[in-house]
Design an enzyme around this catalytic site. Structure first.
Site, PDB file in Angstrom:
ATOM      1  N   SER A 240      48.352  26.626  35.783  1.00 19.02           N
ATOM      2  CA  SER A 240      49.093  28.082  35.891  1.00 19.02           C
ATOM      3  C   SER A 240      50.014  28.290  34.709  1.00 19.02           C
ATOM      4  O   SER A 240      50.159  27.152  33.836  1.00 19.02           O
ATOM      5  CB  SER A 240      50.178  28.085  37.152  1.00 19.02           C
ATOM      6  OG  SER A 240      51.110  27.212  36.982  1.00 19.02           O
ATOM      7  N   GLY A 244      52.337  25.781  32.177  1.00 18.14           N
ATOM      8  CA  GLY A 244      52.024  25.883  30.679  1.00 18.14           C
ATOM      9  C   GLY A 244      53.285  26.106  29.771  1.00 18.14           C
ATOM     10  O   GLY A 244      53.376  25.423  28.841  1.00 18.14           O
ATOM     11  N   GLU A 261      45.505  25.578  28.394  1.00 17.73           N
ATOM     12  CA  GLU A 261      44.492  26.310  29.053  1.00 17.73           C
ATOM     13  C   GLU A 261      44.893  27.056  30.553  1.00 17.73           C
ATOM     14  O   GLU A 261      44.875  26.194  31.485  1.00 17.73           O
ATOM     15  CB  GLU A 261      43.254  25.525  29.383  1.00 17.73           C
ATOM     16  CG  GLU A 261      42.525  24.950  28.215  1.00 17.73           C
ATOM     17  CD  GLU A 261      41.676  25.813  27.624  1.00 17.73           C
ATOM     18  OE1 GLU A 261      41.538  27.131  27.870  1.00 17.73           O
ATOM     19  OE2 GLU A 261      41.161  25.517  26.466  1.00 17.73           O
ATOM     20  N   CYS A 295      39.482  30.072  36.676  1.00 19.63           N
ATOM     21  CA  CYS A 295      40.364  30.655  35.612  1.00 19.63           C
ATOM     22  C   CYS A 295      39.723  32.115  35.119  1.00 19.63           C
ATOM     23  O   CYS A 295      40.186  32.957  34.659  1.00 19.63           O
ATOM     24  CB  CYS A 295      40.769  29.844  34.667  1.00 19.63           C
ATOM     25  SG  CYS A 295      39.376  28.955  33.982  1.00 19.63           S
TER      26      CYS A 295
END
Ligand code: NAD
Length: 508
Positions: A240, A244, A261, A295
């Site tokens: 998430s 990050g 990512e 994602c």
């Protein structure tokens, strides 16, 4: 399923700390893995404690000293054999992915295929870790650059791709001469245990030093330990945006490298010049595949006003055909969400959308009764919404699709770009001018921009990742390998004098 677990080396209670063939004792608590498919308990895994983590880091450091000296094509040969082992285990590993994570069996197999593909890619790459040669401004000098192994790579991964994301990192890191310490999602620890068994067998056969492939099991606090560990020059973290931001800040504070990512909020623009039947398949797969937990899941459709009603009707009709149920039954299209916490988030997002004025043309809800005992099965739903709704700006990791209308192409691109995330995007159009504008510097602001395919899914040959709150990292193909290495510029003087750069004079 018991046969598969046994084949993949999984017992009732598994050690969760490994440096390769060795599984280290830890005194910590256990994590329980329950299947979202039927709610049943699968197995326990012992969490890595501080001592276990130190033992892994010690081994990883020692292994790096040796592994970095192996010629890269020799490392590639080992990775080639990992691909062979994955081919052998594709069916059981794919089934475990499907059972532990809840994605469809086809997608479970697809994930293992992605692991095989990245290993194949890495084998070729092992002979192509090229640097450049430059012309020196000084006579009798040669200047060039080379790429050296970096060290220990920390890999923190998310639940929704429990095996592929690790392999994207590990296969490249290994051919680059790095060693890896993997902390998988606490929601899918068994997939990681299985991968470790598969790789360890290949590594042992090739006398790869213990400590090149490590796994540690734990929750967020273990991820934080990795982010703060100065012995780890690169932390690759998938998950998430909240995670990050924390990992990026911790790694940045010690001037390490991070490869982030993170979340996406992906849109497809449906032009009036689209092939609507083809677009429909891309939109429905993108929105409901992996139950909206990719994602790259399609979360927003931006539809031209001339085709809005007809395309909406097609979507509603298509959603009526969806079969929701056991993902291991290949007749079903949509499996469960990962856990009840994800179901709560889904329900809250629906409520929020309604409060903001969203109109549901396909209603959501939680499924109950026979086959749905885990409480994790939800109905994919569709809401008509406005681009500025708070909920539309937010990634809800569930199958909720928002429809929005546009008049001009510029307006469509502004809506597409008008969210904090920047992962995947696409346009469905047969109009060449629109397609090219969408891909131009004034078009999509995402890391991935497609024409006439959906937002979801990617091939390993391209660099994968996104801009803005998606984190800016790139993994997998193209030149993504460079982040796993350190660049060194070398200048060699083969004359008898010592001219300085920029013509500077210095005489003794
Ligand atoms: P998550 O952020 O809850 O957890 C991901 C991993 O990070 C887990 O291993 C977790 O233990 C760890 N973690 C959590 N907080 C941490 C912290 N503060 N410090 C260090 N580690 C921490 O994500 P999730 O629910 O497992 O996965 C879903 C999210 O992942 C979605 O937002 C999805 O878009 C994203 N995702 C992105 C990509 C991509 O390539 N861009 C791929 C897959 C998933």
């Amino acid at each position: 399923m018991q046969d598969i677990l046994t084949l993949l080396g999984i017992t009732d209670t598994n050690k969760g700390t490994s440096t390769g063939a060795q599984w280290l004792a830890s005194t910590g608590q256990t994590i329980t893995s329950n299947s979202p498919v039927n709610g049943q308990h699968i197995a326990n895994v012992v969490v890595t404690d501080a001592e276990g983590y130190e033992a892994v880091m010690q081994k990883a450091g020692e292994a790096f000293q040796e592994w970095r000296l192996w010629p890269s094509p020799k490392r590639g040969e080992v990775v080639r054999q990992v691909a062979e082992a994955l081919r052998k285990y594709k069916e059981p590993l794919g089934k475990l992915v499907s059972y532990e994570m809840g994605k469809s069996l086809q997608e479970g197999y697809g994930e293992v295929q992605e692991m095989i593909d990245i290993c194949d890619f890495a084998v070729g790459l092992s002979r192509q870790l090229h640097g450049l040669t430059m012309h020196s401004e000084r006579p009798g000098h040669r200047m060039y650059e080379q790429w050296h192994p970096l060290g220990v790579v920390g890999i923190i991964s998310a639940f929704n791709f429990p095996v592929a994301v690790w392999s994207w990192n590990a296969a490249l890191a290994w051919v680059c001469g790095d060693v890896c310490v993997w902390k998988p999602s606490e929601k899918t620890p068994l997939c990681a245990i299985a991968c470790q068994h598969i790789v360890a067998e290949v590594f042992a056969k090739n006398n790869v030093p213990e400590g090149v492939c490590n796994v540690v099991i734990g929750e967020r606090d273990l991820g934080e330990r990795i982010a703060n560990d100065t012995r780890i020059p690169l932390v690759s973290a998938t998950g998430s945006t909240r995670m990050g931001k924390a990992v990026g800040a911790a790694v940045g504070a010690r001037l390490g490298r991070s490869l982030l990512e993170l979340g996406g909020n992906n849109a497809i623009i449906i032009s009036k010049d689209a092939d609507l039947d083809m677009a429909l398949i891309g939109c429905v797969f993108g929105a409901v595949g992996t139950a909206g937990q990719r994602c790259t899941t399609t979360r927003r459709l931006i539809i031209h006003e001339d085709v809005y009603d007809s395309f909406k009707n097609k979507l509603v009709a298509a959603y009526k055909q969806l079969r929701i149920g056991d993902p291991l039954d290949q007749n079903n299209h949509v499996g469960p969400l990962i856990d009840k916490g994800a179901v709560d988030q889904y329900l809250q997002s629906i409520e929020k959308c309604k409060k903001e004025g969203g109109q549901f043309v396909v209603e959501g809800g939680v499924l109950e009764g026979s086959g749905y005992e885990s409480g994790c099965y939800v109905k994919p739903c569709i809401a008509e919404a406005q681009p500025n709704y708070e909920i539309v700006q937010h990634e809800t990791f569930a199958p909720i699709l928002y429809l929005m209308k546009y008049k001009t192409f510029e307006e469509a691109v502004a809506i597409q770009n008008g969210v904090p995330q920047g992962l995947s995007s696409s346009i469905m159009t047969l109009n060449l001018r629109e397609a090219e504008q969408f891909l131009s510097s004034a078009g999509s602001d995402c890391g991935i921009a497609n024409v006439n395919i959906g937002t979801s899914g990617a091939e390993i040959g391209g660099a994968f990742g996104g801009e803005k709150e998606t984190g800016g990292g790139r993994e997998s193909g193209s030149d993504a390998w460079r982040i796993y290495m350190r660049r060194q510029t070398n200048t060699i003087n083969y004359t008898t004098s010592l001219p300085l750069a920029q013509g500077i004079k210095f005489d003794l």
